[in-house]
Design an enzyme around this catalytic site. Structure first.
Site, PDB file in Angstrom:
ATOM      1  N   CYS A  32       0.846  -1.198   0.000  1.00 33.44           N
ATOM      2  CA  CYS A  32       0.000   0.000   0.000  1.00 33.44           C
ATOM      3  C   CYS A  32       0.885   1.254   0.000  1.00 33.44           C
ATOM      4  O   CYS A  32       1.504   1.570   1.016  1.00 33.44           O
ATOM      5  CB  CYS A  32      -0.887  -0.041   1.240  1.00 33.44           C
ATOM      6  SG  CYS A  32      -1.682   1.504   1.693  1.00 33.44           S
ATOM      7  N   CYS A  35       0.364   3.744   2.811  1.00 34.81           N
ATOM      8  CA  CYS A  35       0.820   3.147   4.074  1.00 34.81           C
ATOM      9  C   CYS A  35       2.323   3.327   4.241  1.00 34.81           C
ATOM     10  O   CYS A  35       2.806   3.656   5.328  1.00 34.81           O
ATOM     11  CB  CYS A  35       0.499   1.654   4.119  1.00 34.81           C
ATOM     12  SG  CYS A  35      -1.252   1.249   4.068  1.00 34.81           S
TER      13      CYS A  35
END
Length: 106
Positions: A32, A35
């Protein structure tokens, strides 16, 4: 408490929530991009927050059941707990200032 981020697994989840009055859990995954962008900000925020809260993180690839239980559908998501109960949630990228503000609002 520490100025470090504590990486936790599903087996450590319940005990981590009882380690401090205020606990933040960041749900993330290595695939991600937001992230990964948030990771250094989360670590810096842990230093700024100090003893006010415990910052922890859980990799969804290794621990999907807690995220499912909490209804986490998008990442990154930061869930704030006070005395073991969820009090706030933020989905999406949250910078260092936002994390500090989140803890100060609890």
């Amino acid at each position: 408490m520490s100025d470090q981020v504590k990486s936790i697994t599903e087996n450590q989840y319940d005990s981590t929530l009882s380690e401090s009055d205020v606990v933040l859990v960041r749900f993330w995954a290595p695939w991600c991009p937001p992230c990964m962008m948030m990771q250094p900000m989360y670590k810096k925020a842990a230093k700024d927050i100090g003893d006010k809260a415990l910052l922890s993180e859980m990799n969804l690839d290794h621990s999907p059941n807690i995220a499912r239980k909490l209804g986490i559908r998008s990442i990154p998501t930061v869930v704030a707990f006070k005395n073991g109960e969820e009090v706030q949630r933020h989905t999406g990228l949250l910078n260092e200032r936002g994390l500090v503000d989140l803890v100060n609002s609890i």
